[in-house]
Design a protein around this motif. Structure first.
Motif, mmCIF file in Angstrom:
data_model
loop_
_atom_site.group_PDB
_atom_site.id
_atom_site.type_symbol
_atom_site.label_atom_id
_atom_site.label_comp_id
_atom_site.label_asym_id
_atom_site.label_seq_id
_atom_site.Cartn_x
_atom_site.Cartn_y
_atom_site.Cartn_z
ATOM 1 N N ILE A 105 0.833 -1.203 0.000
ATOM 2 C CA ILE A 105 0.000 0.000 0.000
ATOM 3 C C ILE A 105 0.867 1.253 0.000
ATOM 4 N N ARG A 106 1.831 1.304 0.902
ATOM 5 C CA ARG A 106 2.683 2.502 1.006
ATOM 6 C C ARG A 106 3.494 2.726 -0.266
ATOM 7 N N MET A 107 4.139 1.702 -0.762
ATOM 8 C CA MET A 107 5.007 1.856 -1.924
ATOM 9 C C MET A 107 4.213 2.095 -3.207
ATOM 10 N N GLY A 108 2.952 1.678 -3.222
ATOM 11 C CA GLY A 108 2.100 1.899 -4.382
ATOM 12 C C GLY A 108 1.783 3.362 -4.632
ATOM 13 N N ARG A 109 2.116 4.224 -3.682
ATOM 14 C CA ARG A 109 1.848 5.657 -3.822
ATOM 15 C C ARG A 109 2.960 6.406 -4.559
ATOM 16 N N PHE A 110 4.026 5.705 -4.915
ATOM 17 C CA PHE A 110 5.204 6.364 -5.472
ATOM 18 C C PHE A 110 5.517 5.851 -6.874
ATOM 19 N N PRO A 111 6.339 6.584 -7.628
ATOM 20 C CA PRO A 111 6.641 6.202 -9.014
ATOM 21 C C PRO A 111 7.690 5.081 -9.082
ATOM 22 N N ILE A 112 7.345 3.942 -8.514
ATOM 23 C CA ILE A 112 8.252 2.799 -8.482
ATOM 24 C C ILE A 112 7.823 1.839 -9.587
ATOM 25 N N ALA A 113 8.631 1.749 -10.629
ATOM 26 C CA ALA A 113 8.281 0.964 -11.812
ATOM 27 C C ALA A 113 8.279 -0.536 -11.534
ATOM 28 N N GLU A 114 9.156 -0.969 -10.676
ATOM 29 C CA GLU A 114 9.323 -2.401 -10.413
ATOM 30 C C GLU A 114 9.147 -2.669 -8.922
ATOM 31 N N MET A 115 8.054 -3.348 -8.565
ATOM 32 C CA MET A 115 7.827 -3.728 -7.169
ATOM 33 C C MET A 115 7.646 -5.234 -7.096
ATOM 34 N N HIS A 116 8.531 -5.864 -6.333
ATOM 35 C CA HIS A 116 8.523 -7.332 -6.218
ATOM 36 C C HIS A 116 8.565 -7.688 -4.740
ATOM 37 N N PHE A 117 7.535 -8.387 -4.285
ATOM 38 C CA PHE A 117 7.408 -8.753 -2.878
ATOM 39 C C PHE A 117 7.447 -10.268 -2.730
ATOM 40 N N GLY A 118 7.885 -10.724 -1.554
ATOM 41 C CA GLY A 118 7.924 -12.153 -1.271
ATOM 42 C C GLY A 118 9.000 -12.881 -2.043
ATOM 43 N N CYS A 119 10.115 -12.210 -2.286
ATOM 44 C CA CYS A 119 11.205 -12.780 -3.092
ATOM 45 C C CYS A 119 12.320 -13.299 -2.171
ATOM 46 N N VAL A 120 12.309 -14.575 -1.904
ATOM 47 C CA VAL A 120 13.358 -15.155 -1.068
ATOM 48 C C VAL A 120 14.690 -15.141 -1.818
ATOM 49 N N ARG A 121 14.630 -15.383 -3.120
ATOM 50 C CA ARG A 121 15.820 -15.279 -3.972
ATOM 51 C C ARG A 121 15.670 -14.021 -4.817
ATOM 52 N N LYS A 122 16.413 -12.990 -4.459
ATOM 53 C CA LYS A 122 16.260 -11.691 -5.105
ATOM 54 C C LYS A 122 17.051 -11.552 -6.404
ATOM 55 N N GLU A 123 18.150 -12.254 -6.519
ATOM 56 C CA GLU A 123 19.017 -12.070 -7.683
ATOM 57 C C GLU A 123 18.317 -12.338 -9.016
ATOM 58 N N PRO A 124 17.547 -13.430 -9.153
ATOM 59 C CA PRO A 124 16.854 -13.634 -10.437
ATOM 60 C C PRO A 124 15.885 -12.500 -10.780
ATOM 61 N N VAL A 125 15.310 -11.873 -9.778
ATOM 62 C CA VAL A 125 14.404 -10.754 -10.009
ATOM 63 C C VAL A 125 15.181 -9.571 -10.575
ATOM 64 N N LEU A 126 16.351 -9.284 -9.998
ATOM 65 C CA LEU A 126 17.181 -8.188 -10.497
ATOM 66 C C LEU A 126 17.650 -8.466 -11.922
ATOM 67 N N VAL A 127 18.035 -9.696 -12.196
ATOM 68 C CA VAL A 127 18.462 -10.083 -13.544
ATOM 69 C C VAL A 127 17.323 -9.845 -14.538
ATOM 70 N N ASP A 128 16.103 -10.211 -14.148
ATOM 71 C CA ASP A 128 14.951 -10.019 -15.020
ATOM 72 C C ASP A 128 14.664 -8.526 -15.254
ATOM 73 N N ILE A 129 14.752 -7.726 -14.201
ATOM 74 C CA ILE A 129 14.550 -6.276 -14.343
ATOM 75 C C ILE A 129 15.559 -5.692 -15.324
ATOM 76 N N SER A 130 16.814 -6.063 -15.136
ATOM 77 C CA SER A 130 17.888 -5.562 -16.014
ATOM 78 C C SER A 130 17.619 -5.934 -17.466
ATOM 79 N N ARG A 131 17.221 -7.170 -17.685
ATOM 80 C CA ARG A 131 16.972 -7.661 -19.044
ATOM 81 C C ARG A 131 15.773 -6.951 -19.670
ATOM 82 N N ARG A 132 14.655 -6.917 -18.957
ATOM 83 C CA ARG A 132 13.435 -6.327 -19.512
ATOM 84 C C ARG A 132 13.550 -4.835 -19.773
#
Length: 183
Positions: free
Chosen positions: A77-104
């Motif tokens: 709810i709080r972060m949804g109020r800001f211009p954050i293009a990429e929001m990923h929650f519940g990520c136990v393994r964060k690195e694949p998420v960062l790799v995907d953001i970089s690629r996309r």
């Protein structure tokens, strides 16, 4: 308006390259405390100065992302109020998420900053061009960081990083001027 940075040149150079700031939530955007209610609900406390800085980023197209190990409604709810293009929650393994953001988004890792505080953040900090730690972070995080904020998580650390990046990129004055004009 003071745009000067009294920091080592390697920090300024790394900050100048940043196209996207990616953040952890717990211990970075918050002070790391979780408030547990009797009904099982949990809530977090965020800093309004960090919030204003997040808003500044949107005014000058500085990319924002967050990758959190937990998924709490209060953070969404709080972060949804800001211009954050990429929001990923519940990520136990964060690195694949960062790799995907970089690629996309076609943003190379050396053009990213990541601010973290604990071991779950270490692989991301080792990957980005500008790794940043809050001062009370785990020792391994502090050792990996190119920059340590003076402010702790939940007490303006994210704002400190954003101001540093905006000043290094020559965007701070423009962001503040636009904010004051539009708000």
């Amino acid at each position: 308006m003071d745009n000067s940075l009294d920091l080592p040149q390697k920090v300024i150079d790394a900050a100048r390259k940043v196209e996207m700031i990616v953040m952890d939530v717990d211990g970075v955007l918050t002070d790391g405390h979780t408030y547990q209610l009797d009904n099982g609900e949990q809530f977090l406390c965020f800093n309004v100065q960090d919030a204003l800085a997040l808003t500044l980023c949107g005014l000058v197209n500085l990319g924002l992302g967050l990758i959190s190990g937990r998924d709490l409604p209060s953070a969404r709810i709080r972060m949804g109020r800001f211009p954050i293009a990429e929001m990923h929650f519940g990520c136990v393994r964060k690195e694949p998420v960062l790799v995907d953001i970089s690629r996309r988004l076609a943003i190379p890792f050396d053009r990213m900053a990541y601010i973290g505080d604990d071991l779950i953040d270490l692989p991301l900090m080792m990957k980005v061009g500008f790794p940043v730690a809050v001062p009370d972070a785990a020792p391994e995080i502090l050792e990996t960081a190119l920059y340590r904020t003076k402010k702790t998580g939940g007490h303006g650390a994210v704002r400190e990083l954003i101001v540093l990046v905006l000043k290094a990129r020559g965007l701070y004055e423009e962001a503040v001027t636009r904010y004051l004009r539009e708000h």
